[in-house]
Design an enzyme around this catalytic site. Structure first.
Site, mmCIF file in Angstrom:
data_model
loop_
_atom_site.group_PDB
_atom_site.id
_atom_site.type_symbol
_atom_site.label_atom_id
_atom_site.label_comp_id
_atom_site.label_asym_id
_atom_site.label_seq_id
_atom_site.Cartn_x
_atom_site.Cartn_y
_atom_site.Cartn_z
ATOM 1 N N LYS A 1 -4.118 -2.470 14.076
ATOM 2 C CA LYS A 1 -3.810 -1.290 14.699
ATOM 3 C C LYS A 1 -4.888 -1.372 16.194
ATOM 4 C CE LYS A 1 -2.979 1.856 10.314
ATOM 5 N NZ LYS A 1 -4.129 1.195 9.217
ATOM 6 N N GLU B 1 0.953 -1.022 -0.140
ATOM 7 C CA GLU B 1 -0.237 0.277 0.264
ATOM 8 C C GLU B 1 0.893 1.210 0.091
ATOM 9 O OE1 GLU B 1 -1.152 1.816 3.741
ATOM 10 O OE2 GLU B 1 -1.395 -0.270 4.351
#
EC number: 4.2.1.70
Length: 303
Positions: A159, A25
């Site tokens: 996360k 990404e």
């Protein structure tokens, strides 16, 4: 569609020669780390993938095209431009039509990787269900993409600024396999483990590759999460980082931060409050995911 996708020379040659490729990404470059560490890390991560037998394909939106693989100059532009858009599924058409520069999130990278026929994608951590989502409905598009797009995402879990329990519940509802790589617990990004157990563990990339191939050979849509913990020597102490995250969450609420601005704000605040040690951990876990991703891509390619 082909007129909207371009490939770097390295990626095109890999495709022509049936070599394993790993998607990467680009929001981790534009929004996840400060300059110049972002560009330096991107180049190191690409080299790690090469060193482990695969070809890196960093993905971004530039000049009205989906770029599969970036040159050094394009990486530099992406990492040093102040107005790079953060691109998810909803933004792809707009960014391509207006020819603006955009960095792809996990969701958008998965879409572009699948369009290019790339099955393995290495990143830092996936997005997920945000804390307090029962009232805000703030749920990352990454999760829905994992349910529909056939790409395996190698990551250090969700996360740790997120609600990991609800994130796993969402993935279970959508039928997304979450496979612990050499772990029985869901990793929590900065730390090796959360309190949440995983239902499946694989201790080698060959097993991971076989699981993915069986899933897709059955015609089961969607991707998979390969949960790869941060190396122990770079992990942060759980109570310390959780206290920092709680403080960052309070500041985000006080400042009215919401939507796609939440994650960059929180990660930036965590970096500030940890005096930069979280950035070091972030870089190390990305490098580790790149290594495992490359080895997985090689194993899957051999099948």
């Amino acid at each position: 569609m082909n007129s909207m996708i371009t490939y770097s020379t390295e990626v095109q040659q890999a495709m022509d020669n049936n070599q394993p490729i790993v998607a990467l990404e680009s929001t981790i470059i534009s929004h996840g780390m400060p300059y110049p560490q972002n560009v330096e890390t991107a180049r190191i991560v690409e080299q790690i993938i090469r060193d482990n037998g695969a070809v890196p394909a960093t993905i971004a939106i530039m000049d009205g095209k989906i770029k599969i693989g970036l040159s050094d100059e394009e990486l530099e532009l992406l990492g040093n431009s102040p107005d790079v858009a953060k691109v998810s599924r909803r933004d792809l058409g707009q960014l391509i039509a207006t020819k603006k520069i955009g960095a792809t999130t996990v969701a958008a990278t998965m879409i572009c990787a699948e369009l290019a026929g790339i099955r393995v994608f290495a990143t830092g951590g996936i997005g997920g269900v945000h804390r307090g989502a029962e009232t805000t409905m703030d749920i990352s598009a990454d999760l829905e993409e994992l349910a529909t797009t056939g790409v395996a995402v190698v990551c250090a879990g969700a996360k740790s600024i997120l609600d990991i329990g609800l994130t796993l519940e969402f993935l279970e509802t959508k039928g997304v396999p979450v496979i612990g790589y050499k772990t029985d617990k869901m990793p929590a990004f900065y730390t090796q483990a959360s309190e949440f157990d995983l239902t499946f563990r694989a201790d080698d990339v060959e097993t991971l590759a076989k699981v993915l191939k069986a899933k897709w050979d059955l015609g089961l849509k969607g991707g998979a999460v390969v949960a790869n913990p941060i190396p122990a020597e770079h992990a942060m102490e759980e109570s310390f980082i959780n206290g920092i995250i709680d403080q960052a969450m309070v500041e985000a609420k006080e400042n009215g931060i919401a939507g796609k601005e939440t994650t960059p704000f929180l990660l930036g605040k965590v970096k500030e409050l940890t005096e930069g040690t979280s950035l070091v951990a972030n870089i190390e876990l990305v490098k580790h995911n790149a290594e495992v991703g490359a080895k997985l891509a090689v194993a899957y390619n051999e099948l």
